[in-house]
Design an enzyme around this catalytic site. Structure first.
Site, PDB file in Angstrom:
ATOM      1  N   GLY A  12      28.070  59.776 -20.131  1.00 18.11           N
ATOM      2  CA  GLY A  12      26.720  59.842 -19.579  1.00 18.11           C
ATOM      3  C   GLY A  12      26.541  60.747 -18.371  1.00 18.11           C
ATOM      4  O   GLY A  12      25.609  60.549 -17.589  1.00 18.11           O
ATOM      5  N   SER A  13      27.406  61.768 -18.214  1.00 24.43           N
ATOM      6  CA  SER A  13      27.217  62.624 -17.036  1.00 24.43           C
ATOM      7  C   SER A  13      25.927  63.439 -17.142  1.00 24.43           C
ATOM      8  O   SER A  13      25.305  63.746 -16.126  1.00 24.43           O
ATOM      9  CB  SER A  13      28.426  63.533 -16.822  1.00 24.43           C
ATOM     10  OG  SER A  13      28.491  64.537 -17.804  1.00 24.43           O
ATOM     11  N   ASN A  14      25.512  63.763 -18.373  1.00 21.70           N
ATOM     12  CA  ASN A  14      24.224  64.461 -18.503  1.00 21.70           C
ATOM     13  C   ASN A  14      23.061  63.531 -18.173  1.00 21.70           C
ATOM     14  O   ASN A  14      22.082  63.960 -17.556  1.00 21.70           O
ATOM     15  CB  ASN A  14      24.073  65.062 -19.902  1.00 21.70           C
ATOM     16  CG  ASN A  14      24.812  66.375 -20.018  1.00 21.70           C
ATOM     17  OD1 ASN A  14      24.391  67.392 -19.467  1.00 21.70           O
ATOM     18  ND2 ASN A  14      25.943  66.365 -20.712  1.00 21.70           N
ATOM     19  N   MET A  92      26.860  61.149 -30.459  1.00 20.25           N
ATOM     20  CA  MET A  92      27.817  61.732 -31.401  1.00 20.25           C
ATOM     21  C   MET A  92      27.513  61.389 -32.865  1.00 20.25           C
ATOM     22  O   MET A  92      28.420  61.218 -33.671  1.00 20.25           O
ATOM     23  CB  MET A  92      29.240  61.322 -31.018  1.00 20.25           C
ATOM     24  CG  MET A  92      29.630  61.739 -29.603  1.00 20.25           C
ATOM     25  SD  MET A  92      29.159  63.439 -29.159  1.00 20.25           S
ATOM     26  CE  MET A  92      30.519  64.317 -29.884  1.00 20.25           C
ATOM     27  N   ARG A  93      26.239  61.303 -33.188  1.00 22.51           N
ATOM     28  CA  ARG A  93      25.851  61.069 -34.584  1.00 22.51           C
ATOM     29  C   ARG A  93      24.763  62.043 -34.999  1.00 22.51           C
ATOM     30  O   ARG A  93      23.937  62.447 -34.172  1.00 22.51           O
ATOM     31  CB  ARG A  93      25.336  59.641 -34.771  1.00 22.51           C
ATOM     32  CG  ARG A  93      26.468  58.651 -34.803  1.00 22.51           C
ATOM     33  CD  ARG A  93      25.957  57.250 -34.803  1.00 22.51           C
ATOM     34  NE  ARG A  93      27.026  56.379 -34.387  1.00 22.51           N
ATOM     35  CZ  ARG A  93      27.873  55.791 -35.218  1.00 22.51           C
ATOM     36  NH1 ARG A  93      27.773  55.942 -36.512  1.00 22.51           N
ATOM     37  NH2 ARG A  93      28.830  55.021 -34.747  1.00 22.51           N
ATOM     38  N   ILE A  95      21.401  63.170 -36.582  1.00 20.35           N
ATOM     39  CA  ILE A  95      20.058  62.594 -36.678  1.00 20.35           C
ATOM     40  C   ILE A  95      19.501  62.856 -38.080  1.00 20.35           C
ATOM     41  O   ILE A  95      19.664  63.957 -38.609  1.00 20.35           O
ATOM     42  CB  ILE A  95      19.174  63.302 -35.620  1.00 20.35           C
ATOM     43  CG1 ILE A  95      19.634  62.940 -34.207  1.00 20.35           C
ATOM     44  CG2 ILE A  95      17.715  63.045 -35.811  1.00 20.35           C
ATOM     45  CD1 ILE A  95      19.609  61.497 -33.927  1.00 20.35           C
ATOM     46  N   ASN A 109      18.940  68.786 -27.829  1.00 21.58           N
ATOM     47  CA  ASN A 109      20.356  68.432 -27.720  1.00 21.58           C
ATOM     48  C   ASN A 109      21.039  69.406 -26.765  1.00 21.58           C
ATOM     49  O   ASN A 109      20.621  70.554 -26.628  1.00 21.58           O
ATOM     50  CB  ASN A 109      20.999  68.541 -29.115  1.00 21.58           C
ATOM     51  CG  ASN A 109      22.476  68.179 -29.103  1.00 21.58           C
ATOM     52  OD1 ASN A 109      22.883  67.192 -28.486  1.00 21.58           O
ATOM     53  ND2 ASN A 109      23.289  68.987 -29.773  1.00 21.58           N
ATOM     54  N   HIS A 111      24.709  71.181 -26.282  1.00 23.30           N
ATOM     55  CA  HIS A 111      25.943  71.410 -27.032  1.00 23.30           C
ATOM     56  C   HIS A 111      26.904  72.247 -26.184  1.00 23.30           C
ATOM     57  O   HIS A 111      26.483  73.242 -25.567  1.00 23.30           O
ATOM     58  CB  HIS A 111      25.641  72.129 -28.350  1.00 23.30           C
ATOM     59  CG  HIS A 111      26.869  72.350 -29.184  1.00 23.30           C
ATOM     60  ND1 HIS A 111      27.437  71.344 -29.935  1.00 23.30           N
ATOM     61  CD2 HIS A 111      27.661  73.439 -29.335  1.00 23.30           C
ATOM     62  CE1 HIS A 111      28.517  71.811 -30.526  1.00 23.30           C
ATOM     63  NE2 HIS A 111      28.684  73.076 -30.183  1.00 23.30           N
TER      64      HIS A 111
HETATM   65  C1  GAR Z   1      28.744  67.048 -23.394  1.00 22.96           C
HETATM   66  O1  GAR Z   1      29.692  68.035 -23.081  1.00 22.96           O
HETATM   67  C2  GAR Z   1      27.865  67.491 -24.542  1.00 22.96           C
HETATM   68  O2  GAR Z   1      27.628  68.870 -24.522  1.00 22.96           O
HETATM   69  C3  GAR Z   1      28.703  67.088 -25.724  1.00 22.96           C
HETATM   70  O3  GAR Z   1      29.213  65.814 -25.361  1.00 22.96           O
HETATM   71  C4  GAR Z   1      29.393  65.784 -23.958  1.00 22.96           C
HETATM   72  C5  GAR Z   1      28.755  64.518 -23.417  1.00 22.96           C
HETATM   73  O4  GAR Z   1      29.038  64.380 -22.069  1.00 22.96           O
HETATM   74  N1  GAR Z   1      27.925  67.005 -26.913  1.00 22.96           N
HETATM   75  C6  GAR Z   1      28.392  67.358 -28.114  1.00 22.96           C
HETATM   76  O5  GAR Z   1      29.526  67.743 -28.312  1.00 22.96           O
HETATM   77  C7  GAR Z   1      27.384  67.228 -29.250  1.00 22.96           C
HETATM   78  N2  GAR Z   1      27.834  67.936 -30.403  1.00 22.96           N
HETATM   79  P1  GAR Z   1      28.337  63.256 -21.180  1.00 22.96           P
HETATM   80  O6  GAR Z   1      28.491  61.931 -21.917  1.00 22.96           O
HETATM   81  O7  GAR Z   1      29.117  63.279 -19.905  1.00 22.96           O
HETATM   82  O8  GAR Z   1      26.901  63.645 -20.978  1.00 22.96           O
END
Ligand code: GAR
Length: 204
Positions: A12-14, A92-93, A95, A109, A111
């Site tokens: 969840g850092s984003n 990670m699923r 849609i 999203n 990526h």
């Molecule tokens: C992020 O690096 C995001 O870009 C990636 O998962 C990580 C989640 O980080 N997403 C994917 O790979 C989607 N295909 P977070 O949980 O710290 O936000």
């Protein structure tokens, strides 16, 4: 107030970056709800700590996407909280139909690569293994085919000779935490238009 929903499976850092940008006043949006397919996702704890409504909704029996009935529950929950824009943040699923019926063109999203390179999982590791000198991250609209929708923003990250998958992903995430809130800001302020595959940003 523009209401977003955040879907997250992991740390969840984003989500935290979005919250920080709301708290600083950069983003004038409200997070209506955070939903996870993983009951132990740290993202759910972050939401609870900030008193943001949060829910774990069971994904069902498949590994890579949500079971149809469960997907319906995700959409109902988002609607119940008045969500206008769905932000996938490490969800990670894949849609599927129920989401597109309810939120087509309103799902974005983040990526961890410069799309269209390195679609799919662990994109930072794919970039390192391939040997590219630059990679980065992409915010894009979500379409049925994975990691293909119109690109809103990208940021470039150089690959260093002594990078490990972990160090590279860390530097990519620093950029994610800047461009994801910015993309949400542009959409919430109605400054983004889609022209074919291109996204036009109108700052005026
Ligand atoms: C992020 O690096 C995001 O870009 C990636 O998962 C990580 C989640 O980080 N997403 C994917 O790979 C989607 N295909 P977070 O949980 O710290 O936000």
């Amino acid at each position: 107030m523009f209401i977003i929903g955040v879907l997250a499976s992991g740390k969840g850092s984003n989500l935290q970056a979005i919250i920080n940008h709301i708290n600083s006043g950069f983003l004038n949006v409200k997070i209506g709800v955070v939903i996870s397919d993983n009951p132990d996702a740290y993202a759910l704890k972050i939401a609870r700590d900030w008193h943001i409504p949060s829910e774990y909704i069971e994904p069902g029996k498949y590994k890579t996407f949500l079971e149809k009935n469960q997907e319906k529950k995700y959409v109902e929950c988002l609607k119940k909280h008045g969500v206008e824009l769905v932000c996938l943040a490490g969800f990670m699923r894949v849609i599927k139909k129920e989401f597109f019926n309810a939120y087509r063109g309103k799902i974005i999203n983040i990526h961890p690569s410069l799309l269209p390179s390195f679609r799919g999982l662990q994109a930072w590791k794919q970039a390192l293994d391939y040997g590219v000198r630059f990679t980065g991250c992409t915010v894009h609209f979500v379409e049925e085919e994975i990691d293909t929708g119109p690109i809103i923003l990208q940021a470039v990250v150089p690959v260093l000779d002594d990078d490990t998958p972990k160090s590279l992903h860390q530097r990519i995430q620093e950029k994610e935490h800047i461009i994801y809130p910015l993309a949400i800001k542009l959409i919430s302020e109605n400054k983004i238009f889609i022209k074919g595959r291109r996204v036009i940003i109108n700052e005026n």
